[in-house]
Design an enzyme around this catalytic site. Structure first.
Site, PDB file in Angstrom:
ATOM      1  N   ASP A  32       1.125   4.712 -13.866  1.00  0.00           N
ATOM      2  CA  ASP A  32       1.597   4.943 -12.495  1.00  0.00           C
ATOM      3  C   ASP A  32       1.902   6.416 -12.251  1.00  0.00           C
ATOM      4  OD1 ASP A  32       1.350   2.385 -11.586  1.00  0.00           O
ATOM      5  OD2 ASP A  32       3.469   1.882 -11.730  1.00  0.00           O
ATOM      6  N   HIS A  36       7.934  -4.673  -5.115  1.00  0.00           N
ATOM      7  CA  HIS A  36       7.451  -3.761  -6.154  1.00  0.00           C
ATOM      8  C   HIS A  36       6.374  -2.832  -5.613  1.00  0.00           C
ATOM      9  CE1 HIS A  36       9.808  -5.836  -9.136  1.00  0.00           C
ATOM     10  NE2 HIS A  36       9.227  -6.979  -8.847  1.00  0.00           N
ATOM     11  N   LEU A  37       5.453  -3.390  -4.822  1.00  0.00           N
ATOM     12  CA  LEU A  37       4.397  -2.552  -4.269  1.00  0.00           C
ATOM     13  C   LEU A  37       4.957  -1.536  -3.288  1.00  0.00           C
ATOM     14  CD1 LEU A  37       1.345  -2.126  -4.390  1.00  0.00           C
ATOM     15  CD2 LEU A  37       1.136  -3.625  -2.390  1.00  0.00           C
ATOM     16  N   ALA A  38       5.962  -1.944  -2.520  1.00  0.00           N
ATOM     17  CA  ALA A  38       6.580  -1.023  -1.560  1.00  0.00           C
ATOM     18  C   ALA A  38       7.100   0.225  -2.270  1.00  0.00           C
ATOM     19  CB  ALA A  38       7.712  -1.719  -0.822  1.00  0.00           C
ATOM     20  N   ASP A  39       7.698   0.029  -3.421  1.00  0.00           N
ATOM     21  CA  ASP A  39       8.205   1.152  -4.202  1.00  0.00           C
ATOM     22  C   ASP A  39       7.054   1.976  -4.778  1.00  0.00           C
ATOM     23  OD1 ASP A  39      10.045   2.764  -5.634  1.00  0.00           O
ATOM     24  OD2 ASP A  39       9.789   1.509  -7.406  1.00  0.00           O
ATOM     25  N   GLN A  40       6.043   1.300  -5.309  1.00  0.00           N
ATOM     26  CA  GLN A  40       4.952   1.996  -5.985  1.00  0.00           C
ATOM     27  C   GLN A  40       4.001   2.714  -5.033  1.00  0.00           C
ATOM     28  OE1 GLN A  40       3.013  -0.364  -9.024  1.00  0.00           O
ATOM     29  NE2 GLN A  40       4.925  -1.363  -9.568  1.00  0.00           N
ATOM     30  N   HIS A  91      15.762   1.116  -5.967  1.00  0.00           N
ATOM     31  CA  HIS A  91      14.579   1.853  -6.437  1.00  0.00           C
ATOM     32  C   HIS A  91      13.859   2.510  -5.276  1.00  0.00           C
ATOM     33  CE1 HIS A  91      13.115   1.284 -10.715  1.00  0.00           C
ATOM     34  NE2 HIS A  91      14.328   0.771 -10.736  1.00  0.00           N
TER      35      HIS A  91
END
Length: 335
Positions: free
Chosen positions: A98, A283-287, A307
């Protein structure tokens, strides 16, 4: 030099700080690394992420050693190349990758990195989330990258290996205001070869498919596999393919927990998300934040996580202001 207070978050702050130092050409110093954690300082997986980014841009690293509470990155040109990194523990390989993926936006030439460690471990997205959720979304917005897994690695031994190749890319805005209708679901189930006799991967997949078929009137695809691994383990990921975006929901097997219960954990996470109007899972929102910072856009997520906010604040330190705001029962993230 950009100064970052590392006590405000965990390893993510270190990884993203190194990534954006490479992207912007600005040196960065992170102090009080993971200062609020029970065990402060860098762990091996954080050092590995720093090394992976540094190899792509010939950066000078100071303090990049296990236990260090201060680290500085002085980047050079993003000339790409090739390197291999062994975490030496079950530290998350996807999290290390990532840190490398956003570099595609400024790379002058392809960069290939092979990382050995944990592919499917606690507190990190599993390998199938990276390959079946995150990468397809990013490819649809200009990212040119490929992932080649060699083997999986579970806690505690790790031992998995994945090669990532990123190529110079022109990112496009993440216009994900709506997720659109659900087109299909997919179940990705994997387990160690030592668990084949107990049918763990197959049972996880079967249980998830059965539960999903009673939940949504769309096709449900199924994949199960066994791998030789240094430590025994299993993982199941439910991939929800919507019209405009994908979402993913995973669960790791644990000793004493039936495979069917592991599958139900992942399915229930999907159900909870599908009841919302959000376009991206938490999780995708953060990534996606680094790509939002670089290319602009908008998306929504079910909840405002620590996060997400810490990550957005860090990007602001580099001059990339990201807006995180409550909006009609979801959280709107935009730039």
């Amino acid at each position: 030099m950009v100064m970052v207070d590392g006590s405000m978050g965990g390893g993510q702050l270190v990884r993203t700080a190194a990534t954006f130092a490479a992207l912007t050409g600005e040196s960065v110093e992170v102090t009080d690394v993971r200062g609020a954690r029970e065990e402060a300082g860098l762990k091996r997986q954080h050092v590995a992420a720093l090394e992976a980014v540094a190899a792509a841009c010939d950066a000078d690293l100071a303090g990049a050693e296990v236990g260090s509470e201060r680290v500085a990155v002085d980047p050079g040109a993003l000339d790409g190349g090739e390197t291999r990194i062994d975490v030496g523990t079950a530290g998350s390989v996807p999290l290390i990758l990532d840190a490398v993926l956003p570099l595609a936006a400024r790379l002058e030439a392809p960069y290939r990195v092979t990382v050995s460690g944990g592919t499917d471990v606690q507190w990190a997205p599993p390998l199938d989330y990276l390959t079946e959720v995150k990468l397809p979304v990013l490819r649809a917005h200009g990212l040119d990258a490929s992932v080649t897994p060699t083997r999986r690695g579970f806690y505690p031994a790790g031992g998995g290996a994945v090669t990532l190749t990123v190529r110079p890319s022109t990112l496009t805005a993440l216009d994900l205001r709506e997720r659109g209708r659900l087109r299909h679901l997919a179940v990705e189930s994997a387990a160690s070869e030592s668990l084949r006799e107990a049918d763990v991967a197959a049972r996880q997949a079967d249980a998830a498919v059965e539960a999903l078929q009673s939940t949504a009137a769309v096709p449900v695809l199924r994949e199960s596999a066994y791998d030789e691994t240094a430590s025994s383990g299993s993982v199941v990921t439910v991939v929800a393919a919507y019209e405009h975006v994908r979402a993913g929901f995973s669960a790791l097997g644990e000793r004493g927990t039936p495979a069917e219960a592991v599958a139900e954990d992942a399915v229930e996470s999907f159900r909870a998300f599908d009841r919302t109007a959000a376009s991206t899972d938490a999780h995708l929102a953060d990534q996606l934040l680094p790509y939002l910072a670089l290319a602009g856009g908008v998306y929504t997520t079910p909840e405002r996580t620590a996060h997400l906010e810490t990550h957005a604040d860090l990007l602001g330190t580099f001059g990339f202001d990201v807006d995180v705001a409550d909006a009609d029962g979801v959280v709107r993230v935009s730039r």
